[in-house]
Write a protein that holds these residues in place. Structure first.
Motif, PDB file in Angstrom:
ATOM      1  N   PRO A 153       0.817  -1.214   0.000  1.00  0.00           N
ATOM      2  CA  PRO A 153       0.000   0.000   0.000  1.00  0.00           C
ATOM      3  C   PRO A 153       0.852   1.266   0.000  1.00  0.00           C
ATOM      4  N   ARG A 154       0.409   2.239  -0.731  1.00  0.00           N
ATOM      5  CA  ARG A 154       1.177   3.452  -1.000  1.00  0.00           C
ATOM      6  C   ARG A 154       1.558   4.234   0.250  1.00  0.00           C
ATOM      7  N   HIS A 155       0.678   4.298   1.247  1.00  0.00           N
ATOM      8  CA  HIS A 155       0.885   5.208   2.366  1.00  0.00           C
ATOM      9  C   HIS A 155       1.253   4.503   3.675  1.00  0.00           C
ATOM     10  N   ILE A 156       1.572   3.197   3.616  1.00  0.00           N
ATOM     11  CA  ILE A 156       1.831   2.416   4.822  1.00  0.00           C
ATOM     12  C   ILE A 156       3.262   1.872   4.811  1.00  0.00           C
ATOM     13  N   TYR A 157       3.980   2.045   5.922  1.00  0.00           N
ATOM     14  CA  TYR A 157       5.398   1.696   5.999  1.00  0.00           C
ATOM     15  C   TYR A 157       5.711   0.880   7.248  1.00  0.00           C
ATOM     16  N   GLY A 158       6.572  -0.124   7.111  1.00  0.00           N
ATOM     17  CA  GLY A 158       7.100  -0.853   8.255  1.00  0.00           C
ATOM     18  C   GLY A 158       8.382  -0.186   8.719  1.00  0.00           C
ATOM     19  N   PHE A 159       8.555  -0.011  10.033  1.00  0.00           N
ATOM     20  CA  PHE A 159       9.752   0.695  10.511  1.00  0.00           C
ATOM     21  C   PHE A 159      11.030  -0.070  10.185  1.00  0.00           C
ATOM     22  N   ASN A 160      10.925  -1.391   9.999  1.00  0.00           N
ATOM     23  CA  ASN A 160      12.082  -2.148   9.514  1.00  0.00           C
ATOM     24  C   ASN A 160      11.758  -2.868   8.217  1.00  0.00           C
ATOM     25  N   GLY A 344       7.786   1.426  18.944  1.00  0.00           N
ATOM     26  CA  GLY A 344       7.231   2.765  18.927  1.00  0.00           C
ATOM     27  C   GLY A 344       8.264   3.815  18.556  1.00  0.00           C
ATOM     28  N   TYR A 345       9.438   3.666  19.115  1.00  0.00           N
ATOM     29  CA  TYR A 345      10.520   4.637  18.895  1.00  0.00           C
ATOM     30  C   TYR A 345      10.932   4.692  17.428  1.00  0.00           C
ATOM     31  N   MET A 346      11.145   3.516  16.832  1.00  0.00           N
ATOM     32  CA  MET A 346      11.619   3.501  15.451  1.00  0.00           C
ATOM     33  C   MET A 346      10.509   3.766  14.441  1.00  0.00           C
ATOM     34  N   SER A 347       9.259   3.489  14.801  1.00  0.00           N
ATOM     35  CA  SER A 347       8.142   3.902  13.944  1.00  0.00           C
ATOM     36  C   SER A 347       8.105   5.420  13.878  1.00  0.00           C
ATOM     37  N   ALA A 348       8.207   6.059  15.056  1.00  0.00           N
ATOM     38  CA  ALA A 348       8.232   7.520  15.099  1.00  0.00           C
ATOM     39  C   ALA A 348       9.448   8.064  14.363  1.00  0.00           C
ATOM     40  N   ASP A 349      10.584   7.397  14.522  1.00  0.00           N
ATOM     41  CA  ASP A 349      11.817   7.875  13.901  1.00  0.00           C
ATOM     42  C   ASP A 349      11.721   7.858  12.377  1.00  0.00           C
ATOM     43  N   LEU A 350      11.143   6.800  11.808  1.00  0.00           N
ATOM     44  CA  LEU A 350      11.012   6.747  10.350  1.00  0.00           C
ATOM     45  C   LEU A 350      10.063   7.837   9.862  1.00  0.00           C
ATOM     46  N   PHE A 351       8.937   8.015  10.561  1.00  0.00           N
ATOM     47  CA  PHE A 351       8.020   9.085  10.173  1.00  0.00           C
ATOM     48  C   PHE A 351       8.709  10.443  10.214  1.00  0.00           C
ATOM     49  N   LEU A 352       9.414  10.724  11.301  1.00  0.00           N
ATOM     50  CA  LEU A 352      10.086  12.014  11.453  1.00  0.00           C
ATOM     51  C   LEU A 352      11.149  12.225  10.378  1.00  0.00           C
ATOM     52  N   SER A 353      11.884  11.178  10.048  1.00  0.00           N
ATOM     53  CA  SER A 353      12.965  11.295   9.068  1.00  0.00           C
ATOM     54  C   SER A 353      12.424  11.625   7.683  1.00  0.00           C
ATOM     55  N   ALA A 358      10.650  16.022   3.651  1.00  0.00           N
ATOM     56  CA  ALA A 358       9.557  16.598   2.866  1.00  0.00           C
ATOM     57  C   ALA A 358       9.607  18.121   2.848  1.00  0.00           C
ATOM     58  N   GLY A 359      10.254  18.722   3.839  1.00  0.00           N
ATOM     59  CA  GLY A 359      10.409  20.163   3.844  1.00  0.00           C
ATOM     60  C   GLY A 359       9.290  20.902   4.553  1.00  0.00           C
ATOM     61  N   LYS A 360       9.368  22.220   4.481  1.00  0.00           N
ATOM     62  CA  LYS A 360       8.420  23.078   5.193  1.00  0.00           C
ATOM     63  C   LYS A 360       6.995  22.925   4.675  1.00  0.00           C
ATOM     64  N   ASP A 361       6.832  22.726   3.385  1.00  0.00           N
ATOM     65  CA  ASP A 361       5.498  22.598   2.796  1.00  0.00           C
ATOM     66  C   ASP A 361       5.043  21.144   2.919  1.00  0.00           C
ATOM     67  N   ALA A 370       8.988  12.552  -0.736  1.00  0.00           N
ATOM     68  CA  ALA A 370      10.203  12.384   0.072  1.00  0.00           C
ATOM     69  C   ALA A 370      10.463  10.915   0.360  1.00  0.00           C
ATOM     70  N   ALA A 371       9.401  10.148   0.622  1.00  0.00           N
ATOM     71  CA  ALA A 371       9.551   8.722   0.922  1.00  0.00           C
ATOM     72  C   ALA A 371      10.082   7.959  -0.279  1.00  0.00           C
ATOM     73  N   ASP A 372       9.662   8.357  -1.464  1.00  0.00           N
ATOM     74  CA  ASP A 372      10.068   7.631  -2.667  1.00  0.00           C
ATOM     75  C   ASP A 372      11.564   7.658  -2.912  1.00  0.00           C
ATOM     76  N   GLY A 373      12.256   8.609  -2.367  1.00  0.00           N
ATOM     77  CA  GLY A 373      13.702   8.656  -2.546  1.00  0.00           C
ATOM     78  C   GLY A 373      14.454   8.645  -1.229  1.00  0.00           C
ATOM     79  N   PHE A 374      13.805   8.115  -0.190  1.00  0.00           N
ATOM     80  CA  PHE A 374      14.406   8.175   1.144  1.00  0.00           C
ATOM     81  C   PHE A 374      15.399   7.040   1.374  1.00  0.00           C
ATOM     82  N   SER A 375      16.517   7.360   2.029  1.00  0.00           N
ATOM     83  CA  SER A 375      17.456   6.331   2.497  1.00  0.00           C
ATOM     84  C   SER A 375      18.342   6.932   3.578  1.00  0.00           C
ATOM     85  N   ASP A 376      18.757   6.085   4.517  1.00  0.00           N
ATOM     86  CA  ASP A 376      19.760   6.487   5.492  1.00  0.00           C
ATOM     87  C   ASP A 376      20.470   5.239   5.991  1.00  0.00           C
ATOM     88  N   THR A 377      21.502   5.428   6.771  1.00  0.00           N
ATOM     89  CA  THR A 377      22.328   4.300   7.207  1.00  0.00           C
ATOM     90  C   THR A 377      22.601   4.375   8.700  1.00  0.00           C
TER      91      THR A 377
END
Length: 422
Positions: A153-160, A344-353, A358-361, A370-377
């Motif tokens: 689904p387009r708008h649903i993400y697993g924290f891992n 809970g912590y990492m679910s919040a962390d992925l959303f925040l990241s 996504a920026g101010k707007d 922003a999610a479509d090109g998101f990555s971190d390590t």
């Protein structure tokens, strides 16, 4: 229109398997931003409203309530650091779905229609009946990806990432490879797999059978036969069959339970009383609170628990930050850490990241872009990337062992190459 999530209900959790979920779909409309994002649901010039859905109470007594504390800890730190692009996080806390599909859907509706949240994070339950509703209303949702609703689904993400493979997807090999390391290799080794008798359990047995065989194990016993809604008072029928399932009628080298804590305590106690001396493993019993009762501590002694995040015993900057955040959110008290806090912590962390990127707007559209090109390590769950995480897990994990009343790292946190699911 995307295929409704309910067509995936035959698939389910690779972890915390319990009840199959129902779903209800509803349409949604795009919400566009005005100045400072003021016309976007849950977004004002200075705040972003977020809620959660968590199984805090269940019929078996198993609770994920600390998921809420973990999320609060991460949102509190974000606010202390100035918020996200100048907006504070207005976290409403988590709704309790009681592990009930109807309540899960009701909680999703309340958060969107009454509370007007921008996002739901965390979502941690063994049922996700509100998934179609949230995706249809274009609500960014982040949680523990142990259900098929987190995979596609387009708008649903697993924290891992997505932990429930679909055709063409991949299997996470952390568990099989970790147990192979503990046993000194998989060659000639046998594993018995057991799960609850429901759609979730059956799908879990299918995936783990493939994963353990791919790692080189024999899998002579793999059954989803334990009543999912009523814990057995007598485990002898299961233990007798398991203990005779290995090559030549011997006991298997390892017994892997894909069930929740109360079930694991009953099964492992019965196996030990029957004389089993092999390896025991599950994905749920990493919780210092379980060690407060002698009976529970004895039942779980020696058990190897699968983790898909860095163990609390790790001494990394990210883990030190996590512990400090949890302590502060708990009122500057040292509280026993558990995996639900991490969820809970990492679910919040992925959303925040993603929201930061996504920026101010901030709108649903800018969040998705922003999610479509998101990555971190280097996070507590390893390297993250989207939309990869909507199709497969991030492939990282560790094993800890309970020994003499304390947890110790048995297999350090690392990432494993996934295998094709088929």
């Amino acid at each position: 229109m995307p295929r409704p999530i309910r067509t995936l209900a035959a698939a389910a959790a690779a972890l915390l398997l319990a009840t199959a979920c129902n779903s209800a779909s509803t349409g949604g409309t795009s919400e566009k931003a005005g100045p400072s994002g003021s016309s976007v649901r849950g977004v004002t010039a200075d705040a972003i409203k977020v809620g959660g859905i968590v199984s805090m109470t269940t019929a078996s007594g198993y609770s994920k309530k600390d998921t809420d504390l973990g999320a609060k800890a991460r949102y509190d730190r974000a606010n202390a650091e100035g918020g996200i692009n100048g907006r504070r996080i207005d976290y409403l806390g988590a709704e309790d779905d009681g592990q009930d599909p109807a309540r899960n859907l009701a909680a999703a509706r309340k958060l969107v229609q009454q509370d007007k949240v921008f996002a739901v994070s965390p979502m941690s339950s063994v049922t996700f009946a509100g998934a179609d509703f949230l995706d249809g209303r274009k609500v960014p949702t982040v949680g523990w990806g142990t259900l098929p609703s987190f995979c596609g689904p387009r708008h649903i993400y697993g924290f891992n990432g997505c932990l429930v493979p679909t055709p063409g997807g991949t299997l996470n090999q952390t568990w099989p490879e970790g147990l192979a390391a503990v046993l000194g290799g998989s060659r000639g080794r046998s594993v018995a797999l057991i799960a609850g008798d429901n759609d979730a359990g059956k799908f879990g047995i299918r995936t783990f059978t493939q994963g353990f065989k791919a790692a080189g194990f024999q899998v002579p016993y793999a059954k989803a036969v334990v009543p999912a809604t009523s814990m057995p008072s007598d485990w002898s029928a299961y233990t007798k069959e398991i203990l005779r399932s290995g090559p030549g009628g011997r006991a298997p080298d390892a017994v892997v339970s894909v069930m929740q804590t109360p079930y694991n305590i009953g099964l492992f106690t019965a196996l030990k009383r029957a004389g089993y001396r092999g390896l025991l493993s599950d994905p749920t019993d990493y919780d210092p609170g379980l060690l407060e009762k002698d009976a529970t501590k004895q039942a779980l002694d020696g058990v190897h628990v699968l983790l898909q995040f860095q163990p609390f015993e790790a001494d990394s900057p990210a883990m030190r930050q996590f512990k400090a955040d949890i302590r502060k959110a708990a009122g500057d008290k040292d509280v026993p850490l558990n995996m639900h806090m991490m969820t809970g912590y990492m679910s919040a962390d992925l959303f925040l990241s993603i929201a930061e990127k996504a920026g101010k707007d901030l709108t649903v559209e800018s969040f998705q872009k922003a999610a479509d090109g998101f990555s971190d390590t280097g996070t507590l769950v390893g390297d993250r990337a989207e939309p990869k995480g909507q199709k497969e897990s991030f492939g990282c994990g560790a094993l800890v062992r309970l020994k003499d009343g304390r947890y110790e790292v048995a297999v350090p946190f690392r990432c494993y190459p996934p295998i094709p699911f088929g």
